[in-house]
Motif scaffolding. Structure first.
Motif, PDB file in Angstrom:
ATOM      1  N   GLU A   1       0.828  -1.206   0.000  1.00 41.11           N
ATOM      2  CA  GLU A   1       0.000   0.000   0.000  1.00 41.11           C
ATOM      3  C   GLU A   1       0.865   1.260   0.000  1.00 41.11           C
ATOM      4  O   GLU A   1       0.648   2.196  -0.769  1.00 41.11           O
ATOM      5  CB  GLU A   1      -0.925  -0.040   1.237  1.00 41.11           C
ATOM      6  CG  GLU A   1      -1.833   1.181   1.381  1.00 41.11           C
ATOM      7  CD  GLU A   1      -2.717   1.440   0.154  1.00 41.11           C
ATOM      8  OE1 GLU A   1      -3.119   2.596  -0.050  1.00 41.11           O
ATOM      9  OE2 GLU A   1      -2.962   0.496  -0.640  1.00 41.11           O
ATOM     10  N   GLN A   2       1.918   1.237   0.868  1.00 38.97           N
ATOM     11  CA  GLN A   2       2.820   2.387   0.939  1.00 38.97           C
ATOM     12  C   GLN A   2       3.524   2.579  -0.408  1.00 38.97           C
ATOM     13  O   GLN A   2       3.648   3.695  -0.908  1.00 38.97           O
ATOM     14  CB  GLN A   2       3.851   2.164   2.046  1.00 38.97           C
ATOM     15  CG  GLN A   2       4.615   3.415   2.377  1.00 38.97           C
ATOM     16  CD  GLN A   2       5.911   3.107   3.122  1.00 38.97           C
ATOM     17  OE1 GLN A   2       6.388   1.973   3.154  1.00 38.97           O
ATOM     18  NE2 GLN A   2       6.460   4.124   3.732  1.00 38.97           N
TER      19      GLN A   2
ATOM     20  N   ARG B   1       2.448   1.839  -3.316  1.00 38.15           N
ATOM     21  CA  ARG B   1       1.529   2.366  -4.321  1.00 38.15           C
ATOM     22  C   ARG B   1       1.411   3.894  -4.170  1.00 38.15           C
ATOM     23  O   ARG B   1       1.475   4.640  -5.139  1.00 38.15           O
ATOM     24  CB  ARG B   1       0.155   1.709  -4.158  1.00 38.15           C
ATOM     25  CG  ARG B   1      -0.715   1.774  -5.425  1.00 38.15           C
ATOM     26  CD  ARG B   1      -2.065   1.128  -5.162  1.00 38.15           C
ATOM     27  NE  ARG B   1      -2.821   1.868  -4.156  1.00 38.15           N
ATOM     28  CZ  ARG B   1      -3.532   2.963  -4.401  1.00 38.15           C
ATOM     29  NH1 ARG B   1      -3.600   3.441  -5.621  1.00 38.15           N
ATOM     30  NH2 ARG B   1      -4.185   3.585  -3.433  1.00 38.15           N
ATOM     31  N   GLN B   2       1.255   4.350  -2.901  1.00 38.28           N
ATOM     32  CA  GLN B   2       1.068   5.787  -2.666  1.00 38.28           C
ATOM     33  C   GLN B   2       2.317   6.592  -3.006  1.00 38.28           C
ATOM     34  O   GLN B   2       2.255   7.592  -3.710  1.00 38.28           O
ATOM     35  CB  GLN B   2       0.677   6.021  -1.205  1.00 38.28           C
ATOM     36  CG  GLN B   2      -0.803   5.772  -0.987  1.00 38.28           C
ATOM     37  CD  GLN B   2      -1.226   6.086   0.425  1.00 38.28           C
ATOM     38  OE1 GLN B   2      -0.458   6.656   1.201  1.00 38.28           O
ATOM     39  NE2 GLN B   2      -2.445   5.712   0.772  1.00 38.28           N
ATOM     40  N   VAL B   3       3.449   6.123  -2.478  1.00 40.13           N
ATOM     41  CA  VAL B   3       4.698   6.846  -2.748  1.00 40.13           C
ATOM     42  C   VAL B   3       5.005   6.814  -4.236  1.00 40.13           C
ATOM     43  O   VAL B   3       5.382   7.811  -4.845  1.00 40.13           O
ATOM     44  CB  VAL B   3       5.852   6.227  -1.919  1.00 40.13           C
ATOM     45  CG1 VAL B   3       7.180   6.871  -2.303  1.00 40.13           C
ATOM     46  CG2 VAL B   3       5.570   6.405  -0.439  1.00 40.13           C
TER      47      VAL B   3
ATOM     48  N   LEU C   1       2.986   6.604  -6.811  1.00 42.11           N
ATOM     49  CA  LEU C   1       2.135   7.502  -7.602  1.00 42.11           C
ATOM     50  C   LEU C   1       2.663   8.933  -7.523  1.00 42.11           C
ATOM     51  O   LEU C   1       2.745   9.639  -8.521  1.00 42.11           O
ATOM     52  CB  LEU C   1       0.696   7.423  -7.077  1.00 42.11           C
ATOM     53  CG  LEU C   1      -0.361   8.035  -8.005  1.00 42.11           C
ATOM     54  CD1 LEU C   1      -0.468   7.208  -9.276  1.00 42.11           C
ATOM     55  CD2 LEU C   1      -1.702   8.123  -7.296  1.00 42.11           C
ATOM     56  N   ARG C   2       3.041   9.335  -6.293  1.00 38.94           N
ATOM     57  CA  ARG C   2       3.537  10.697  -6.088  1.00 38.94           C
ATOM     58  C   ARG C   2       4.798  10.927  -6.941  1.00 38.94           C
ATOM     59  O   ARG C   2       4.944  11.932  -7.616  1.00 38.94           O
ATOM     60  CB  ARG C   2       3.857  10.916  -4.604  1.00 38.94           C
ATOM     61  CG  ARG C   2       3.216  12.189  -4.053  1.00 38.94           C
ATOM     62  CD  ARG C   2       3.594  12.404  -2.605  1.00 38.94           C
ATOM     63  NE  ARG C   2       3.165  11.310  -1.741  1.00 38.94           N
ATOM     64  CZ  ARG C   2       3.842  10.922  -0.657  1.00 38.94           C
ATOM     65  NH1 ARG C   2       4.977  11.518  -0.344  1.00 38.94           N
ATOM     66  NH2 ARG C   2       3.400   9.945   0.104  1.00 38.94           N
ATOM     67  N   TRP C   3       5.688   9.943  -6.907  1.00 42.19           N
ATOM     68  CA  TRP C   3       6.954  10.111  -7.631  1.00 42.19           C
ATOM     69  C   TRP C   3       6.778  10.016  -9.142  1.00 42.19           C
ATOM     70  O   TRP C   3       7.506  10.661  -9.896  1.00 42.19           O
ATOM     71  CB  TRP C   3       7.995   9.102  -7.144  1.00 42.19           C
ATOM     72  CG  TRP C   3       8.637   9.621  -5.897  1.00 42.19           C
ATOM     73  CD1 TRP C   3       8.399   9.215  -4.624  1.00 42.19           C
ATOM     74  CD2 TRP C   3       9.572  10.692  -5.825  1.00 42.19           C
ATOM     75  NE1 TRP C   3       9.134   9.965  -3.742  1.00 42.19           N
ATOM     76  CE2 TRP C   3       9.866  10.886  -4.453  1.00 42.19           C
ATOM     77  CE3 TRP C   3      10.183  11.514  -6.748  1.00 42.19           C
ATOM     78  CZ2 TRP C   3      10.750  11.854  -4.004  1.00 42.19           C
ATOM     79  CZ3 TRP C   3      11.070  12.474  -6.321  1.00 42.19           C
ATOM     80  CH2 TRP C   3      11.343  12.632  -4.968  1.00 42.19           C
TER      81      TRP C   3
END
Ligand code: CUA
Length: 315
Positions: free
Chosen positions: A59-60, A62-64, A66-68
């Motif tokens: 999950e982490q 995926r979030q990081v 997407l941001r990058w």
């Protein structure tokens, strides 16, 4: 940079005219900018590697991730391209043949052929080949065209590169700021002898340039010892080659001042004593598939006579 070679007669990084200065400035600008981008990406990669988590968390990630992807894949490249555009467009505009305040630039027509350069000075009717003579300090508009396939005009120390396209005429404006020789080379692969498509450029002071043109507007008389060579040349070689006052062929290089050129075969053979003879006998070995037929119908002696006469064609 070492591999690219930063010197020599064809270095973009040794500009000698305004168009070449623009090209060099663009090159340095892009070099510095992409150097910074490389440093930034390498630093980010190092940071990411040092701060990598011990355990993988989907999950982490995926979030990081997407941001990058948004920042590093869209925002940064977009900004980078905008900076380059803001830097490059005004510079590029200065290379265009826009109207000048003063008198119009000198026009020279340069046509690419497989594998040689035809050079015409429309204002005086002077024609030459594989050699481009320019006046120093004067803007010159080169009208670039092709007689067969795509070639590209490139004299790196004087300016950028421009394609020569069949059926189109593109204009390139150059100015040589220093008298002397420059080297040009066809820069678009145009067949097996693309490498043997060298353009010898020379910038002359205005008075020398005018004298150069004036000398080429006189048809020199043929000396008696060359009369037989001229008689053999006219119906055979003269079908394709022009020699002022002798023949009118248009298919092959104009030979009116061939004795004064630095090379034969567009850079294939340096013009030295005996080079003309060697070229006439062995041109298909020296530059395979060039448009000139083998000279089977002429005897060795006749060929030698023609070579001796051509060497004298120095205006
Ligand atoms: Cu002409 Cu390559």
């Amino acid at each position: 940079m070492l591999l690219a070679g930063c010197g020599g007669p064809q270095s973009t990084l040794a500009p000698d005219g305004p168009a070449a200065q623009v090209a060099a400035r663009l090159w340095w600008g892009m070099f510095v900018w992409f150097g910074l981008v490389l440093l930034l990406v390498a630093s980010l990669w190092l940071v990411a590697w040092r701060r990598r988590p011990r355990r993988y968390d989907a999950e982490q990630a995926r979030q990081v991730g997407l941001r990058w992807i948004l920042a590093g894949g869209v925002l940064l490249p977009g900004l980078s391209i905008l900076v380059l555009l803001a830097f490059g467009i005004p510079l590029g505009l200065r290379m265009l043949p826009l109207p000048l305040g003063g008198p119009p630039p000198l026009r020279i027509e340069v046509t690419g052929h497989q594998w040689w350069w035809e050079v015409r000075y429309p204002e005086t009717g002077v024609v030459t080949a594989n050699q481009l003579i320019l006046p120093v300090g004067q803007p010159v508009d080169l009208e670039l065209a092709s007689a067969d396939v795509i070639h590209a005009f490139w004299v790196p120390r004087l300016g950028g590169k421009l394609d020569m396209l069949p059926g189109r005429r593109l204009t390139m404006r150059l100015r040589a700021d220093r008298a002397g020789p420059y080297r040009g080379q066809c820069a678009e692969f145009c067949g097996s002898q693309h490498a043997h498509m060298v353009l010898a450029v020379e910038a002359l002071e205005m008075a020398d340039f005018n004298a150069w043109q004036a000398a080429r507007r006189v048809e020199p008389p043929v000396a008696r010892e060359h009369a037989a060579a001229v008689r053999a040349f006219r119906p055979y070689c003269g079908e394709c080659h022009r020699v002022a006052g002798i023949s009118d062929g248009r298919r092959a290089p104009d030979l009116s001042d061939v004795g004064a050129r630095p090379s034969l075969g567009a850079g294939t053979l340096a013009m030295e004593p005996g080079a003309m003879r060697l070229w006439l006998h062995e041109h298909q070995r020296l530059k395979p598939y060039n448009g000139m037929p083998r000279h089977d119908r002429l005897s060795e002696d006749t060929l030698d006579d023609i070579a001796a006469w051509l060497e004298t064609l120095v205006p």
